[in-house]
Design a protein around this motif. Structure first.
Motif, PDB file in Angstrom:
ATOM      1  N   PRO A   1       1.029  -1.181   0.212  1.00 25.10           N
ATOM      2  CA  PRO A   1      -0.040   0.064  -0.041  1.00 25.10           C
ATOM      3  C   PRO A   1       0.930   1.323  -0.105  1.00 25.10           C
ATOM      4  O   PRO A   1       1.974   1.348   0.459  1.00 25.10           O
ATOM      5  CB  PRO A   1      -0.688  -0.150   1.137  1.00 25.10           C
ATOM      6  N   GLU A   2       0.127   2.397  -0.380  1.00 30.84           N
ATOM      7  CA  GLU A   2       1.204   3.683  -0.375  1.00 30.84           C
ATOM      8  C   GLU A   2       1.084   3.841   1.188  1.00 30.84           C
ATOM      9  O   GLU A   2       0.326   3.448   2.001  1.00 30.84           O
ATOM     10  CB  GLU A   2      -0.018   4.707  -1.110  1.00 30.84           C
ATOM     11  N   PRO A   3       2.190   4.646   1.487  1.00 24.51           N
ATOM     12  CA  PRO A   3       2.394   5.116   2.896  1.00 24.51           C
ATOM     13  C   PRO A   3       1.205   5.645   3.662  1.00 24.51           C
ATOM     14  O   PRO A   3       1.039   5.051   4.721  1.00 24.51           O
ATOM     15  CB  PRO A   3       3.633   6.148   2.761  1.00 24.51           C
ATOM     16  N   ALA A   4       0.601   6.520   2.685  1.00 22.81           N
ATOM     17  CA  ALA A   4      -0.502   7.038   3.636  1.00 22.81           C
ATOM     18  C   ALA A   4      -1.718   6.050   4.052  1.00 22.81           C
ATOM     19  O   ALA A   4      -2.294   6.253   5.050  1.00 22.81           O
ATOM     20  CB  ALA A   4      -1.087   8.235   2.564  1.00 22.81           C
ATOM     21  N   ALA A   5      -1.914   5.102   3.099  1.00 27.00           N
ATOM     22  CA  ALA A   5      -2.831   3.989   3.450  1.00 27.00           C
ATOM     23  C   ALA A   5      -2.324   3.365   4.398  1.00 27.00           C
ATOM     24  O   ALA A   5      -3.438   2.843   5.293  1.00 27.00           O
ATOM     25  CB  ALA A   5      -3.173   3.149   2.082  1.00 27.00           C
ATOM     26  N   ALA A   6      -1.227   2.931   4.592  1.00 27.96           N
ATOM     27  CA  ALA A   6      -0.643   2.400   5.685  1.00 27.96           C
ATOM     28  C   ALA A   6      -0.718   2.974   7.063  1.00 27.96           C
ATOM     29  O   ALA A   6      -1.140   2.316   8.115  1.00 27.96           O
ATOM     30  CB  ALA A   6       0.751   1.622   5.373  1.00 27.96           C
ATOM     31  N   TYR A   7      -0.269   4.054   6.998  1.00 29.08           N
ATOM     32  CA  TYR A   7      -0.671   5.015   8.048  1.00 29.08           C
ATOM     33  C   TYR A   7      -2.073   5.061   8.598  1.00 29.08           C
ATOM     34  O   TYR A   7      -2.307   4.962  10.089  1.00 29.08           O
ATOM     35  CB  TYR A   7      -0.176   6.504   7.867  1.00 29.08           C
ATOM     36  N   ARG A   8      -3.084   5.095   7.890  1.00 30.40           N
ATOM     37  CA  ARG A   8      -4.395   5.057   8.083  1.00 30.40           C
ATOM     38  C   ARG A   8      -4.916   3.979   9.021  1.00 30.40           C
ATOM     39  O   ARG A   8      -5.282   3.742   9.973  1.00 30.40           O
ATOM     40  CB  ARG A   8      -5.439   5.288   7.116  1.00 30.40           C
ATOM     41  N   ALA A   9      -4.435   2.575   8.064  1.00 34.17           N
ATOM     42  CA  ALA A   9      -4.689   1.366   8.891  1.00 34.17           C
ATOM     43  C   ALA A   9      -4.144   1.274  10.160  1.00 34.17           C
ATOM     44  O   ALA A   9      -4.690   0.539  11.229  1.00 34.17           O
ATOM     45  CB  ALA A   9      -3.977   0.334   8.019  1.00 34.17           C
ATOM     46  N   LEU A  10      -2.677   1.450  10.338  1.00 31.39           N
ATOM     47  CA  LEU A  10      -2.159   1.510  11.456  1.00 31.39           C
ATOM     48  C   LEU A  10      -2.448   2.275  12.616  1.00 31.39           C
ATOM     49  O   LEU A  10      -2.875   1.902  13.945  1.00 31.39           O
ATOM     50  CB  LEU A  10      -0.625   1.658  11.436  1.00 31.39           C
TER      51      LEU A  10
ATOM     52  N   PRO B   1       5.447   8.383  11.980  1.00 31.49           N
ATOM     53  CA  PRO B   1       5.915   9.978  11.772  1.00 31.49           C
ATOM     54  C   PRO B   1       4.807  10.693  12.009  1.00 31.49           C
ATOM     55  O   PRO B   1       3.620  10.282  11.913  1.00 31.49           O
ATOM     56  CB  PRO B   1       6.175   9.983  10.134  1.00 31.49           C
ATOM     57  N   VAL B   2       5.162  11.985  12.361  1.00 30.82           N
ATOM     58  CA  VAL B   2       4.099  12.966  12.995  1.00 30.82           C
ATOM     59  C   VAL B   2       3.280  13.353  11.784  1.00 30.82           C
ATOM     60  O   VAL B   2       1.911  13.327  12.116  1.00 30.82           O
ATOM     61  CB  VAL B   2       4.940  13.953  13.648  1.00 30.82           C
ATOM     62  N   ALA B   3       3.738  14.031  10.759  1.00 33.09           N
ATOM     63  CA  ALA B   3       2.947  14.354   9.703  1.00 33.09           C
ATOM     64  C   ALA B   3       1.814  13.342   9.371  1.00 33.09           C
ATOM     65  O   ALA B   3       0.764  13.456   9.076  1.00 33.09           O
ATOM     66  CB  ALA B   3       3.793  14.941   8.600  1.00 33.09           C
ATOM     67  N   GLY B   4       2.670  12.112   9.042  1.00 33.66           N
ATOM     68  CA  GLY B   4       1.785  10.997   8.643  1.00 33.66           C
ATOM     69  C   GLY B   4       0.679  10.835   9.557  1.00 33.66           C
ATOM     70  O   GLY B   4      -0.435  10.088   9.189  1.00 33.66           O
TER      71      GLY B   4
END
Length: 396
Positions: free
Chosen positions: A194-203, A226-229
């Protein structure tokens, strides 16, 4: 609500505890932190004990060491056991090598030949320990050579980058390294990244589900995002209705609850909680939520320790009522209690009675036949008196 999200309000299993019950625990917590300290019991075994009681640790060992594996080792919170399905969500970390400390990073930059050689060794000989790799490190004829620490650093770089992983542990708790593609299920390896943004949402959602109610620092800290993500992921999950803005009395932080967080009628648990339990990972949240100011003192000089070396908070009902310094004296078959302390405002007699029961239960799980009298602490007299009644065998 926070305790229920972590599984402390679930019914205790009836009968033998197996993989199904352990899966449920990990479903609640999202992951299990690994730590090498073994003065009582290794950290990754304790969260399941705290939630479901005595079980065979070999069942958890098999979850990450035998096929079909459903857990794997990687850097989640710290070094952790994670469900194999989360591996694609961690690939952004593997690709960026974010968080890799100096030694492995330097080896990767300065000695790519060593890294390539170590990878080939794992490919040819895995599963293999770092010690075995070191034995076969080529010794050039020049003056500097490669040493064990360099080989270990190369292994850690490859581990962080996701090219190798742990196929299990030896009896000395050393990792057995192997190629990731030979360890993880093929279905996981073939899952698109997945794109990092999608991974951040899931996590962040996994963290929110495990915390029930949380502010940004702990949502971010759960998987060390990461803070921003993490902030972007929180905003997107709020917009999607997964996170619900919530006001908690006495909290200054912006707070959210997961939309599925349940409010139990009561929490009747009495159990010890590991210093590395997800419930108390984020110490400021622990203090805001429970009024418990907890600091692990393993690395504090002995004469400067306040509560002890390996101190476990005692969760009694919906609050922490005590904390106790513990040591498993395996040679003598005794659970030693260097110190026991009451939290402010508790009924010390009732707390000591409940804690004595829990200590005997813990000793039984650890295979220890006796609980020693506590050596110091303001709860020690009441606990010593309570500990005179009952036996390990009758409780465990």
């Amino acid at each position: 609500m926070a305790l229920a999200a972590q599984g402390f309000a679930d019914r205790a299993p009836k009968g033998p505890v197996g993989a199904r019950q352990l899966r449920k625990v990990v479903g609640r917590t999202g992951l299990l932190q690994i730590d090498s300290v073994n003065v009582l019991q290794r950290a990754h075994y304790l969260p399941a004990y705290s939630r479901i009681g005595a079980y065979d640790p070999a069942v958890l060992d098999g979850a990450s060491a035998r096929r079909p594996r459903w857990l794997f080792e990687y850097w989640g919170h710290e070094a952790s056991l994670l469900p194999v399905e989360l591996q694609p969500l961690m690939r952004w970390r593997m690709a960026s090598a974010q968080g890799v400390w100096g030694g492995p990073r330097n080896i990767a930059a300065q000695r790519p030949d060593l890294v390539a050689w170590v990878l080939q060794e794992v490919r040819d000989r895995g599963p293999v320990t770092a010690a075995v790799i070191e034995q076969d490190v080529p010794k050039p004829k020049d003056n500097w050579g490669w040493n064990w620490s360099d080989a270990k650093k190369a292994l850690e770089w490859l581990f962080y980058a996701g090219e190798i992983t742990s196929a299990g542990r030896t009896s000395q708790f050393a990792r057995l390294y192997d190629l990731t593609e030979r360890v993880l299920p093929a279905a996981v390896m073939s899952t698109p990244t997945p794109e990092p943004a999608a991974a951040y949402r899931a996590l962040v959602e996994i963290a929110a589900r495990g915390l029930g109610v949380a502010a940004e620092p702990e949502l971010r800290d759960y998987f060390r995002l990461p803070v921003a993500g993490a902030r972007t992921a929180i905003a997107e999950l709020v917009e999607a209705g997964v996170l619900v803005p919530t006001q908690v009395e006495g909290w200054k932080h912006r707070t959210w609850r997961h939309r599925d967080a349940a409010l139990p009628r009561k929490v009747a648990v009495s159990t010890l909680v590991s210093p590395f339990d997800p419930l108390i990972w984020e110490r400021s949240r622990t203090e805001r939520l429970f009024g418990l100011r907890y600091r692990i003192e393993i690395y504090v000089p002995q004469e400067q320790r306040v509560h002890g070396y390996y101190v476990l908070p005692f969760l009694h009902g919906d609050r922490f009522a005590a904390r106790v310094d513990l040591k498993a004296d395996r040679r003598a078959g005794v659970l030693r209690v260097p110190a026991a302390w009451a939290e402010p405002g508790v009924d010390e007699h009732a707390t000591a009675e409940a804690l004595a029961v829990e200590l005997r239960r813990l000793a039984g799980w650890l295979g220890l036949g006796e609980v020693a009298a506590p050596e110091r602490g303001d709860l020690a007299p009441a606990l010593a008196d309570a500990g005179m009644r009952g036996s390990v065998s009758s409780i465990s």
